[in-house]
Motif scaffolding. Structure first.
Motif, mmCIF file in Angstrom:
data_model
loop_
_atom_site.group_PDB
_atom_site.id
_atom_site.type_symbol
_atom_site.label_atom_id
_atom_site.label_comp_id
_atom_site.label_asym_id
_atom_site.label_seq_id
_atom_site.Cartn_x
_atom_site.Cartn_y
_atom_site.Cartn_z
ATOM 1 N N GLY A 1 18.373 4.136 102.115
ATOM 2 C CA GLY A 1 19.194 5.111 102.813
ATOM 3 C C GLY A 1 19.465 6.289 101.904
ATOM 4 N N TRP A 2 20.642 6.895 102.060
ATOM 5 C CA TRP A 2 20.935 8.074 101.256
ATOM 6 C C TRP A 2 22.433 8.255 101.087
ATOM 7 C CZ3 TRP A 2 19.566 8.202 106.352
ATOM 8 C CH2 TRP A 2 20.403 8.889 107.220
ATOM 9 N N VAL A 3 22.799 9.128 100.136
ATOM 10 C CA VAL A 3 24.198 9.474 99.878
ATOM 11 C C VAL A 3 24.299 10.999 99.907
ATOM 12 C CG1 VAL A 3 26.153 9.293 98.301
ATOM 13 C CG2 VAL A 3 24.461 7.445 98.385
ATOM 14 N N GLY B 1 22.775 -4.871 93.761
ATOM 15 C CA GLY B 1 22.149 -4.699 92.452
ATOM 16 C C GLY B 1 20.842 -3.955 92.560
ATOM 17 N N LEU B 2 20.672 -3.223 93.698
ATOM 18 C CA LEU B 2 19.402 -2.562 93.997
ATOM 19 C C LEU B 2 19.339 -1.127 93.522
ATOM 20 C CD1 LEU B 2 19.015 -3.777 97.691
ATOM 21 C CD2 LEU B 2 17.834 -4.682 95.682
ATOM 22 N N ALA B 3 20.459 -0.444 93.542
ATOM 23 C CA ALA B 3 20.463 0.984 93.248
ATOM 24 C C ALA B 3 21.839 1.398 92.755
ATOM 25 C CB ALA B 3 20.068 1.784 94.495
ATOM 26 N N ARG B 4 21.909 2.626 92.263
ATOM 27 C CA ARG B 4 23.144 3.100 91.631
ATOM 28 C C ARG B 4 23.221 4.620 91.730
ATOM 29 N NH1 ARG B 4 23.923 2.263 85.047
ATOM 30 N NH2 ARG B 4 25.192 4.128 84.656
ATOM 31 N N LEU B 5 24.438 5.119 91.921
ATOM 32 C CA LEU B 5 24.698 6.560 91.907
ATOM 33 C C LEU B 5 25.752 6.859 90.856
ATOM 34 C CD1 LEU B 5 24.787 9.491 93.153
ATOM 35 C CD2 LEU B 5 26.615 8.636 94.606
ATOM 36 N N ASP B 6 25.437 7.748 89.935
ATOM 37 C CA ASP B 6 26.416 8.250 88.964
ATOM 38 C C ASP B 6 26.817 9.660 89.366
ATOM 39 O OD1 ASP B 6 25.967 5.954 87.514
ATOM 40 O OD2 ASP B 6 24.770 6.921 85.948
ATOM 41 N N LEU B 7 28.120 9.904 89.555
ATOM 42 C CA LEU B 7 28.615 11.268 89.675
ATOM 43 C C LEU B 7 28.980 11.705 88.264
ATOM 44 C CD1 LEU B 7 29.354 13.668 91.485
ATOM 45 C CD2 LEU B 7 31.672 12.734 91.634
ATOM 46 N N ILE B 8 28.065 12.384 87.617
ATOM 47 C CA ILE B 8 28.265 12.785 86.220
ATOM 48 C C ILE B 8 29.330 13.866 86.133
ATOM 49 C CG2 ILE B 8 27.119 13.759 84.191
ATOM 50 C CD1 ILE B 8 24.485 12.572 85.372
ATOM 51 N N VAL C 1 26.623 17.191 89.605
ATOM 52 C CA VAL C 1 25.515 16.686 88.802
ATOM 53 C C VAL C 1 25.494 15.180 89.004
ATOM 54 C CG1 VAL C 1 24.504 16.466 86.506
ATOM 55 C CG2 VAL C 1 25.807 18.532 87.098
ATOM 56 N N VAL C 2 24.375 14.663 89.502
ATOM 57 C CA VAL C 2 24.301 13.248 89.858
ATOM 58 C C VAL C 2 23.060 12.610 89.248
ATOM 59 C CG1 VAL C 2 25.544 13.575 92.034
ATOM 60 C CG2 VAL C 2 23.045 13.728 92.000
ATOM 61 N N ALA C 3 23.123 11.293 89.121
ATOM 62 C CA ALA C 3 21.947 10.519 88.736
ATOM 63 C C ALA C 3 21.808 9.368 89.714
ATOM 64 C CB ALA C 3 22.076 9.997 87.312
ATOM 65 N N GLY C 4 20.578 9.148 90.174
ATOM 66 C CA GLY C 4 20.297 8.026 91.059
ATOM 67 C C GLY C 4 19.367 7.051 90.369
ATOM 68 N N TYR C 5 19.620 5.764 90.563
ATOM 69 C CA TYR C 5 18.801 4.710 89.964
ATOM 70 C C TYR C 5 18.212 3.853 91.072
ATOM 71 C CZ TYR C 5 21.513 5.569 85.618
ATOM 72 O OH TYR C 5 22.125 6.124 84.515
ATOM 73 N N ALA C 6 16.934 3.494 90.930
ATOM 74 C CA ALA C 6 16.274 2.600 91.869
ATOM 75 C C ALA C 6 15.233 1.796 91.098
ATOM 76 C CB ALA C 6 15.614 3.397 92.997
ATOM 77 N N PRO C 7 14.756 0.681 91.671
ATOM 78 C CA PRO C 7 13.730 -0.100 90.984
ATOM 79 C C PRO C 7 12.532 0.768 90.603
ATOM 80 C CG PRO C 7 14.527 -1.292 92.894
ATOM 81 C CD PRO C 7 15.144 0.073 92.964
#
Length: 374
Positions: free
Chosen positions: A347-349, A268-275, A356-362
């Motif tokens: 880390g990383w992806v 529940g720490l982070a998220r990656l959207d492949l838009i 087109v991507v979106a990354g979410y973090a605290p």
């Protein structure tokens, strides 16, 4: 404290020893002071518990106290060894470091190199660290990679310190949780044979006052207190959660084939959207702690999925920690070449060109795009 009122200091964290107030820094029962002096191993109660029971107490020093100590560096004539976490450059950087370093040379040391996959090109990482440092107004004389826990490349580091210090004192600086004191322990062990002279821990805020270690030519190596950088993933997690979220062993890459409109949750720490992706199926490679749970869902359902499952299916953080955990902030990128989407501290992806991507973090924790390292 002693018969001649000699001032005593904890050899673990550097705090002045006192036996009057258990709530203040350096507290040690009088009986423990006597025993410590007899054994020539005087630790404050906080460090003793940390060393023997892995029990951490809160630190009552303020950010201003830390910065006041570091401000002494600007007037010193010394080599500055700046230790950073290779997984968390932004969170590793001391705010305003270029202001207190003055004209002193900076040797930048990237710690936790042993946790990186072997396929990652180390010269690329060193170049990236230098570029990021330059962008923040720091121009290191050299960049080295090491592992404080394993002692990797310690000989190279010691040789570089000797090369660049030119007979001057050495100040080792860094924010909390980058492994700075562990690295100094390795230096002491190699130089003197003493093990774990400085208290080490995976928790922020171990070194409470600067500790001076004499060098052969009369100069000193100074371990300064870790600056608390609030925009670190480590400050939002408990000790147990930290072991799940941050890399503990060499990372094993995980490959996912994603269609446009799909989401990956990292606990529940982070998220990656492949838009959107250049292909019907797009390979992305995740480089994070091997035991961190990753969940895939459709982008259109991701928000509801997160609200429903954070603290449960999506953890860390656990349900008990949610009250102290910040909202996730969103960062969107158009990827022009194969790149790493970096989640600072995690880390990383690696994502493909044309995505087109979106990354979410605290909120406060950095998400950034860099040229792919693997």
């Amino acid at each position: 404290m002693t018969e001649n009122n000699e001032e005593l200091y904890c050899i673990g964290c550097g705090a002045k020893i006192q036996s009057d107030d258990p709530e203040k820094l350096g507290y040690t029962p009088a009986s423990a002071i006597k025993k410590g002096l007899e054994n020539d191993e005087l630790y404050c109660q906080r460090c003793f518990r940390l060393r023997h029971y892995n029990e951490v107490s809160d630190v009552s020093l303020t950010d201003d106290d830390f910065l006041a100590l570091l401000n002494q560096i600007g007037s010193a004539d010394a080599l500055i060894v700046n230790v950073i976490d290779v997984f968390d450059f932004n969170g590793s950087l001391i705010p305003g470091i270029h202001r207190f370093v003055g004209d002193n040379p900076v040797l930048m040391v990237g710690n936790k190199e042993d946790l990186l996959p072997r396929s990652l090109k180390r010269p690329k990482l060193k170049d990236w660290v230098r570029q990021r440092a330059n962008a923040e107004g720091i121009h290191p004389v050299d960049v080295l990679l090491t592992s404080a826990t394993r002692g990797h490349s310690l000989d190279k580091l010691l040789a570089a310190i000797e090369k660049y210090r030119k007979g001057r004192d050495v100040y080792v600086v860094g924010v909390t949780n980058v492994g700075k004191s562990t690295l100094i322990n390795q230096i002491i062990k190699q130089s003197t044979g003493m093990q774990d002279l400085i208290t080490t821990s995976r928790f922020p805020g171990t070194t409470l006052d600067k500790i001076e270690i004499p060098l052969d030519d009369g100069s000193v190596l100074v371990d300064t207190p870790g600056i608390i950088h609030k925009d670190q993933m480590a400050h939002y997690l408990s000790a147990k959660e930290l072991r799940i979220a941050t890399p503990q062993k060499e990372i094993r890459p995980k490959v996912y084939q994603l269609a446009g409109g799909q989401t990956l949750f990292f606990g529940g720490l982070a998220r990656l959207d492949l838009i959107a992706g250049p292909k019907e199926r797009n390979g992305v490679v995740v480089y994070m702690e091997n035991n961190l749970q990753i969940h895939r869902t459709k982008l259109e359902k991701a928000d509801d999925f997160f609200v429903k499952h954070q603290g449960g299916l999506l953890q860390p953080p656990t349900a008990d920690e949610l009250g102290n955990f910040p909202q996730l902030a969103r960062f969107e990128f158009k990827v022009k070449e194969k790149s790493d989407l970096v989640f600072e501290g995690l880390g990383w992806v690696t994502v493909p060109s044309g995505a087109v991507v979106a990354g979410y973090a605290p909120a406060g924790v950095g998400v950034l795009l860099r040229k792919a390292m693997v």
